[in-house]
Scaffold this motif. Structure first.
Motif, PDB file in Angstrom:
ATOM      1  N   ILE A   1      43.902  56.037  39.772  1.00 43.84           N
ATOM      2  CA  ILE A   1      44.581  56.190  41.064  1.00 43.84           C
ATOM      3  C   ILE A   1      45.999  56.629  40.738  1.00 43.84           C
ATOM      4  O   ILE A   1      46.761  55.866  40.121  1.00 43.84           O
ATOM      5  N   GLY A   2      46.351  57.845  41.127  1.00 47.79           N
ATOM      6  CA  GLY A   2      47.644  58.380  40.749  1.00 47.79           C
ATOM      7  C   GLY A   2      47.806  58.316  39.245  1.00 47.79           C
ATOM      8  O   GLY A   2      46.902  58.692  38.490  1.00 47.79           O
ATOM      9  N   PRO A   3      48.921  57.767  38.743  1.00 48.23           N
ATOM     10  CA  PRO A   3      49.151  57.691  37.303  1.00 48.23           C
ATOM     11  C   PRO A   3      48.482  56.495  36.634  1.00 48.23           C
ATOM     12  O   PRO A   3      48.543  56.358  35.406  1.00 48.23           O
ATOM     13  N   LEU A   4      47.851  55.613  37.419  1.00 48.92           N
ATOM     14  CA  LEU A   4      47.258  54.396  36.865  1.00 48.92           C
ATOM     15  C   LEU A   4      45.802  54.637  36.482  1.00 48.92           C
ATOM     16  O   LEU A   4      44.964  54.934  37.341  1.00 48.92           O
ATOM     17  N   ALA A   5      45.488  54.488  35.188  1.00 50.87           N
ATOM     18  CA  ALA A   5      44.124  54.680  34.695  1.00 50.87           C
ATOM     19  C   ALA A   5      43.412  53.342  34.561  1.00 50.87           C
ATOM     20  O   ALA A   5      44.038  52.312  34.300  1.00 50.87           O
ATOM     21  N   LEU A   6      42.096  53.367  34.734  1.00 51.48           N
ATOM     22  CA  LEU A   6      41.280  52.169  34.553  1.00 51.48           C
ATOM     23  C   LEU A   6      41.396  51.648  33.127  1.00 51.48           C
ATOM     24  O   LEU A   6      41.473  50.437  32.891  1.00 51.48           O
ATOM     25  N   GLY A   7      41.426  52.573  32.178  1.00 49.50           N
ATOM     26  CA  GLY A   7      41.603  52.200  30.778  1.00 49.50           C
ATOM     27  C   GLY A   7      40.475  51.336  30.241  1.00 49.50           C
ATOM     28  O   GLY A   7      39.308  51.543  30.568  1.00 49.50           O
ATOM     29  N   GLU A   8      40.839  50.328  29.449  1.00 50.27           N
ATOM     30  CA  GLU A   8      39.849  49.483  28.774  1.00 50.27           C
ATOM     31  C   GLU A   8      39.559  48.181  29.512  1.00 50.27           C
ATOM     32  O   GLU A   8      38.972  47.270  28.938  1.00 50.27           O
ATOM     33  N   LEU A   9      39.968  48.085  30.766  1.00 58.96           N
ATOM     34  CA  LEU A   9      39.705  46.870  31.534  1.00 58.96           C
ATOM     35  C   LEU A   9      38.195  46.658  31.642  1.00 58.96           C
ATOM     36  O   LEU A   9      37.477  47.515  32.159  1.00 58.96           O
ATOM     37  N   PRO A  10      37.670  45.531  31.152  1.00 59.52           N
ATOM     38  CA  PRO A  10      36.220  45.306  31.177  1.00 59.52           C
ATOM     39  C   PRO A  10      35.661  45.244  32.598  1.00 59.52           C
ATOM     40  O   PRO A  10      36.357  44.840  33.535  1.00 59.52           O
ATOM     41  N   LYS A  11      34.428  45.616  32.729  1.00 62.62           N
ATOM     42  CA  LYS A  11      33.770  45.587  34.038  1.00 62.62           C
ATOM     43  C   LYS A  11      33.726  44.151  34.566  1.00 62.62           C
ATOM     44  O   LYS A  11      33.401  43.205  33.847  1.00 62.62           O
ATOM     45  N   GLY A  12      34.086  44.011  35.841  1.00 61.84           N
ATOM     46  CA  GLY A  12      34.082  42.696  36.463  1.00 61.84           C
ATOM     47  C   GLY A  12      35.332  41.882  36.214  1.00 61.84           C
ATOM     48  O   GLY A  12      35.462  40.774  36.736  1.00 61.84           O
ATOM     49  N   GLN A  13      36.295  42.433  35.442  1.00 64.86           N
ATOM     50  CA  GLN A  13      37.527  41.716  35.131  1.00 64.86           C
ATOM     51  C   GLN A  13      38.700  42.288  35.930  1.00 64.86           C
ATOM     52  O   GLN A  13      38.608  43.369  36.505  1.00 64.86           O
ATOM     53  N   TRP A  14      39.800  41.556  35.935  1.00 64.66           N
ATOM     54  CA  TRP A  14      40.989  41.985  36.666  1.00 64.66           C
ATOM     55  C   TRP A  14      42.227  41.702  35.829  1.00 64.66           C
ATOM     56  O   TRP A  14      42.184  40.924  34.874  1.00 64.66           O
ATOM     57  N   ARG A  15      43.318  42.333  36.213  1.00 61.95           N
ATOM     58  CA  ARG A  15      44.609  42.070  35.563  1.00 61.95           C
ATOM     59  C   ARG A  15      45.731  42.349  36.553  1.00 61.95           C
ATOM     60  O   ARG A  15      45.556  43.095  37.522  1.00 61.95           O
ATOM     61  N   HIS A  16      46.895  41.753  36.312  1.00 56.28           N
ATOM     62  CA  HIS A  16      48.077  42.056  37.097  1.00 56.28           C
ATOM     63  C   HIS A  16      48.634  43.418  36.680  1.00 56.28           C
ATOM     64  O   HIS A  16      48.616  43.779  35.494  1.00 56.28           O
ATOM     65  N   LEU A  17      49.142  44.171  37.638  1.00 57.69           N
ATOM     66  CA  LEU A  17      49.869  45.385  37.309  1.00 57.69           C
ATOM     67  C   LEU A  17      51.253  45.009  36.786  1.00 57.69           C
ATOM     68  O   LEU A  17      51.837  44.008  37.192  1.00 57.69           O
ATOM     69  N   THR A  18      51.780  45.824  35.895  1.00 54.68           N
ATOM     70  CA  THR A  18      53.138  45.617  35.420  1.00 54.68           C
ATOM     71  C   THR A  18      54.116  46.150  36.463  1.00 54.68           C
ATOM     72  O   THR A  18      53.752  46.988  37.301  1.00 54.68           O
ATOM     73  N   PRO A  19      55.369  45.698  36.445  1.00 49.19           N
ATOM     74  CA  PRO A  19      56.361  46.249  37.371  1.00 49.19           C
ATOM     75  C   PRO A  19      56.482  47.769  37.267  1.00 49.19           C
ATOM     76  O   PRO A  19      56.661  48.451  38.290  1.00 49.19           O
TER      77      PRO A  19
END
Length: 252
Positions: A225-243
């Protein structure tokens, strides 16, 4: 407690006042529809008095708001990225009892978060959630044209004519379904993976676009989405975005 240092008539007239449900939503307490339901159910009070009108003009800087007896304040802003698996519903609750994206976040100690945009049940990949409704609206507002990148497995090998047609877009049910870019990632004997970039997000946009050319979708994954890539985030997992990621998306 949200109580003003100054309740003078002059200060009251210079502060914008919005409907109670909208105020609760902007504070990050819940969605606007959930706030409307809570107000109508008698669960919300303003300065100690129960309010049943979701549109009642409210100033959270000068009035004490309570939901179910607990004082409401502005929640800290939370921005989350989720790698949504296929089959998960993007909804707070599902009438058919299917798993929702909120099941992936349970027991995480997060405040109420709303989805930023849509991703249908059969689709996978990057989904954002936040209680910052202004930030979310900026990303989803059609006029801002934030690019979203998808990797799509189709049930045939594409030729030049198909790629050209997908790039040109179609009109379906009175809606223009366009693309920013379409390219081939890789091909097999009977199928292929495409990369499709959109700068708008109509309901089932890519599936409808491909169906108009009699092309079936085997998998659909949002990878950026825009400059933010899914990357290596595992399926079904979540993380906080950095500032920095939050700011980069806002600039996008």
């Amino acid at each position: 407690m949200i109580r003003p240092p100054d309740r003078s008539p002059t200060s009251r007239t210079t502060t914008p006042r919005h409907g109670l449900a909208r105020v609760l939503s902007k504070l990050g307490v819940c969605s606007r529809s959930q706030a409307e339901q809570a107000v109508r159910a008698g669960r919300v009070s303003v300065d100690g008095r129960r309010v049943l009108d979701p549109e009642r003009p409210t100033d959270p800087a000068r009035e004490v708001l309570q939901l179910d007896g607990a004082t409401v304040g502005a929640a800290g802003r939370v921005y989350v990225a989720v790698n949504k698996p296929r089959g998960i519903v993007v909804s707070a609750a599902d009438e058919r009892g299917r798993d929702t994206v909120y099941d992936l976040l349970k027991d995480a100690g997060l405040p109420w978060l709303g989805p930023v945009g849509r991703l249908d049940r059969a689709s996978e990949g990057l989904l954002l959630l936040s209680n910052d409704t202004v930030w979310a609206a900026g990303l989803t507002e059609p006029k801002h044209h934030v690019d979203k990148t998808y990797h799509v497995q189709i049930d045939r090998r594409p030729d030049t004519a198909l790629l050209t047609a997908l790039q040109a877009g179609v009109v379906d049910a009175g809606e223009r379904l366009g693309t920013v870019a379409v390219s081939v990632l890789r091909e097999g004997e009977k199928n292929a993976w495409l990369e499709i970039v959109l700068d708008e997000g109509r309901n089932r946009h890519i599936r409808r676009l491909l169906a108009a050319h009699e092309v079936g979708v085997l998998r659909l994954i949002r990878v950026a989405i825009g400059p933010l890539a899914l990357g290596e985030l595992p399926k079904g997992q979540w993380r906080h975005l950095t500032p920095d990621e939050v700011r980069a998306l806002q600039r996008a």
